[in-house]
Design a protein around this motif. Structure first.
Motif, PDB file in Angstrom:
ATOM      1  N   VAL A 197      -6.027   6.634   4.692  1.00 27.89           N
ATOM      2  CA  VAL A 197      -7.023   5.834   5.424  1.00 27.89           C
ATOM      3  C   VAL A 197      -6.314   4.682   6.142  1.00 27.89           C
ATOM      4  O   VAL A 197      -5.773   3.799   5.478  1.00 27.89           O
ATOM      5  CB  VAL A 197      -8.106   5.285   4.476  1.00 27.89           C
ATOM      6  CG1 VAL A 197      -9.097   4.436   5.244  1.00 27.89           C
ATOM      7  CG2 VAL A 197      -8.804   6.426   3.753  1.00 27.89           C
ATOM      8  N   TRP A 198      -6.364   4.676   7.482  1.00 32.25           N
ATOM      9  CA  TRP A 198      -5.664   3.651   8.240  1.00 32.25           C
ATOM     10  C   TRP A 198      -6.523   3.051   9.347  1.00 32.25           C
ATOM     11  O   TRP A 198      -6.018   2.627  10.369  1.00 32.25           O
ATOM     12  CB  TRP A 198      -4.357   4.210   8.809  1.00 32.25           C
ATOM     13  CG  TRP A 198      -3.359   4.397   7.726  1.00 32.25           C
ATOM     14  CD1 TRP A 198      -3.098   5.547   7.039  1.00 32.25           C
ATOM     15  CD2 TRP A 198      -2.518   3.388   7.154  1.00 32.25           C
ATOM     16  NE1 TRP A 198      -2.148   5.329   6.079  1.00 32.25           N
ATOM     17  CE2 TRP A 198      -1.767   4.011   6.119  1.00 32.25           C
ATOM     18  CE3 TRP A 198      -2.318   2.041   7.399  1.00 32.25           C
ATOM     19  CZ2 TRP A 198      -0.842   3.307   5.348  1.00 32.25           C
ATOM     20  CZ3 TRP A 198      -1.400   1.349   6.636  1.00 32.25           C
ATOM     21  CH2 TRP A 198      -0.674   1.986   5.627  1.00 32.25           C
ATOM     22  N   LYS A 199      -7.830   2.997   9.124  1.00 27.57           N
ATOM     23  CA  LYS A 199      -8.706   2.360  10.117  1.00 27.57           C
ATOM     24  C   LYS A 199      -8.913   0.909   9.753  1.00 27.57           C
ATOM     25  O   LYS A 199      -8.955   0.564   8.584  1.00 27.57           O
ATOM     26  CB  LYS A 199     -10.052   3.086  10.151  1.00 27.57           C
ATOM     27  CG  LYS A 199     -10.003   4.331  11.032  1.00 27.57           C
ATOM     28  CD  LYS A 199     -11.395   4.813  11.315  1.00 27.57           C
ATOM     29  CE  LYS A 199     -11.381   5.924  12.344  1.00 27.57           C
ATOM     30  NZ  LYS A 199     -12.735   6.391  12.675  1.00 27.57           N
ATOM     31  N   ALA A 241      -5.587  -3.922   1.541  1.00 23.88           N
ATOM     32  CA  ALA A 241      -6.260  -3.487   0.314  1.00 23.88           C
ATOM     33  C   ALA A 241      -7.062  -2.212   0.524  1.00 23.88           C
ATOM     34  O   ALA A 241      -7.217  -1.402  -0.391  1.00 23.88           O
ATOM     35  CB  ALA A 241      -7.157  -4.602  -0.210  1.00 23.88           C
ATOM     36  N   ASP A 242      -7.579  -2.001   1.733  1.00 24.05           N
ATOM     37  CA  ASP A 242      -8.406  -0.813   1.996  1.00 24.05           C
ATOM     38  C   ASP A 242      -7.645   0.231   2.832  1.00 24.05           C
ATOM     39  O   ASP A 242      -8.253   1.128   3.412  1.00 24.05           O
ATOM     40  CB  ASP A 242      -9.690  -1.212   2.724  1.00 24.05           C
ATOM     41  CG  ASP A 242      -9.419  -1.907   4.059  1.00 24.05           C
ATOM     42  OD1 ASP A 242      -8.251  -2.298   4.303  1.00 24.05           O
ATOM     43  OD2 ASP A 242     -10.362  -2.071   4.850  1.00 24.05           O
ATOM     44  N   LYS A 243      -6.319   0.100   2.884  1.00 24.84           N
ATOM     45  CA  LYS A 243      -5.518   1.041   3.668  1.00 24.84           C
ATOM     46  C   LYS A 243      -4.739   1.986   2.759  1.00 24.84           C
ATOM     47  O   LYS A 243      -4.409   1.658   1.624  1.00 24.84           O
ATOM     48  CB  LYS A 243      -4.511   0.281   4.534  1.00 24.84           C
ATOM     49  CG  LYS A 243      -5.118  -0.670   5.556  1.00 24.84           C
ATOM     50  CD  LYS A 243      -5.762   0.085   6.695  1.00 24.84           C
ATOM     51  CE  LYS A 243      -6.090  -0.849   7.869  1.00 24.84           C
ATOM     52  NZ  LYS A 243      -7.064  -1.884   7.537  1.00 24.84           N
ATOM     53  N   THR A 250       0.857  -1.180   0.000  1.00 20.05           N
ATOM     54  CA  THR A 250       0.000   0.000   0.000  1.00 20.05           C
ATOM     55  C   THR A 250       0.900   1.238   0.000  1.00 20.05           C
ATOM     56  O   THR A 250       2.096   1.140  -0.239  1.00 20.05           O
ATOM     57  CB  THR A 250      -0.934   0.004   1.233  1.00 20.05           C
ATOM     58  OG1 THR A 250      -1.834   1.101   1.162  1.00 20.05           O
ATOM     59  CG2 THR A 250      -0.147   0.090   2.523  1.00 20.05           C
ATOM     60  N   HIS A 256      -4.003  -8.568   0.841  1.00 26.04           N
ATOM     61  CA  HIS A 256      -5.449  -8.575   1.109  1.00 26.04           C
ATOM     62  C   HIS A 256      -5.771  -7.715   2.336  1.00 26.04           C
ATOM     63  O   HIS A 256      -6.747  -6.945   2.328  1.00 26.04           O
ATOM     64  CB  HIS A 256      -5.922 -10.009   1.328  1.00 26.04           C
ATOM     65  CG  HIS A 256      -7.358 -10.118   1.743  1.00 26.04           C
ATOM     66  ND1 HIS A 256      -8.406  -9.937   0.853  1.00 26.04           N
ATOM     67  CD2 HIS A 256      -7.935 -10.370   2.955  1.00 26.04           C
ATOM     68  CE1 HIS A 256      -9.554 -10.073   1.491  1.00 26.04           C
ATOM     69  NE2 HIS A 256      -9.297 -10.329   2.764  1.00 26.04           N
ATOM     70  N   SER A 257      -4.952  -7.806   3.384  1.00 20.80           N
ATOM     71  CA  SER A 257      -5.221  -7.077   4.628  1.00 20.80           C
ATOM     72  C   SER A 257      -5.126  -5.571   4.447  1.00 20.80           C
ATOM     73  O   SER A 257      -5.846  -4.810   5.109  1.00 20.80           O
ATOM     74  CB  SER A 257      -4.233  -7.517   5.720  1.00 20.80           C
ATOM     75  OG  SER A 257      -4.395  -8.876   6.033  1.00 20.80           O
TER      76      SER A 257
END
Length: 302
Positions: A300-302, A294-296, A159, A291-292
């Motif tokens: 954005v780090w929640k 992917a949304d960071k 990321t 995968h872990s």
């Protein structure tokens, strides 16, 4: 006859020094070994072995052919091992190096899920703020942030994190807010000492000009979380990655020092030693991290 089998029979005769020992090594009859070697010589139109009643040795042509044949056989063996390894279940001890800040905040919380999914893997995660030599220090992989110094390592991007100068509202109320890079000379700057040349902040002006600001003097800490605590406590301005300050900023505990400056970003990478194939345990963990995270990032780090 099979070309690779002929090649293996010849190379084994050279390795073992005779047909009898080569036959034992290959698990076939002596006559079968002889037939394979004779077939190879007939196909190539050259004598590869000098045969006497006491010993067998390669001819000059045979020795040159042996060197190439052994390489081919080794490559074939590695290819077989690759397929076997890639199909086997990930297992064994996985040694990981990661910076303390990132390891505590973002790797430690997900390790339980990983170990539950891969019960045959055990993890030894070493948290420190120094650059480790993966191979010489026995690590399987590391998570590194920023520019990668060692180009010989293989890397996979997980990321990104942004990086900004931050301080608390109380600090700005007491000392004022810098409006441009040159104003930083009049402020209390907090120095992150865990990397080479970290006493210099590399910043980009709104014009795109690259600038450098020396920061040593007011407070020096080799831990990012401690610097963030110092910021929140009003001690000065720090230059930190968003994975550290994101929560504090959302709570209003810190603010961006010079909002007009372009936002710097850094990659977060999984790095591992070079090789023809990746160990299943390493590949499994890297896939898990991709995968872990992917949304960071970058903010954005929640």
């Amino acid at each position: 006859m099979d070309r690779l089998t002929e090649m293996e029979a010849f190379a084994t005769v050279v390795d073992q020094g005779g047909f009898t020992d080569a036959a034992k090594k290959m698990g076939i009859s002596k006559s079968a070994v002889s037939k394979h070697v004779s077939s190879l010589e007939a196909r190539l139109g050259a004598r590869l072995l000098n045969r006497t009643t006491r010993r067998v040795s390669p001819t000059e042509i045979g020795l040159a052919y042996y060197d190439r044949a052994r390489r081919v056989l080794n490559d074939a063996g590695e290819a077989d091992a690759l397929v076997t390894s890639m199909q086997s279940a990930p297992s064994g001890l996985l040694r990981i190096s990661v910076a303390t800040d990132f390891g505590v905040n973002y790797l430690s919380p997900v390790l339980g899920e990983f170990l539950s999914e891969f019960s045959d893997i055990t993890v030894n995660m070493v948290l420190n703020n120094r650059y480790v030599e993966l191979i010489s220090e026995g690590f399987d992989m590391a998570v590194r942030i920023g520019e990668l110094e060692d180009s010989t390592l293989r890397a996979r991007k997980l990321t990104e994190t942004s990086k900004r100068m931050i301080a608390s509202p109380a600090y700005f109320e007491q000392y004022g807010r810098p409006e441009k890079i040159d104003d930083l000379n009049e402020h209390k700057l907090l120095h992150y000492s865990n990397q080479a040349n970290s006493a210099v902040w590399k910043l980009t002006a709104p014009s795109g000009e690259k600038r450098q600001v020396r920061t040593a003097g007011w407070l020096t800490v080799n831990d990012g979380q401690s610097l963030l605590n110092a910021c929140v406590g009003g001690l000065g301005i720090a230059y930190l990655p968003s994975f550290l300050y994101a929560d504090a900023m959302e709570q209003g505990l810190v603010e961006v020092a010079i909002p007009d400056l372009p936002v710097e970003t850094q990659g977060v990478y999984a790095v591992y030693p070079p090789g023809r194939f990746t160990q299943p345990k390493v590949r499994a963990f890297i896939d898990f991290l991709v995968h872990s995270f992917a949304d960071k990032g970058p903010d954005v780090w929640k």
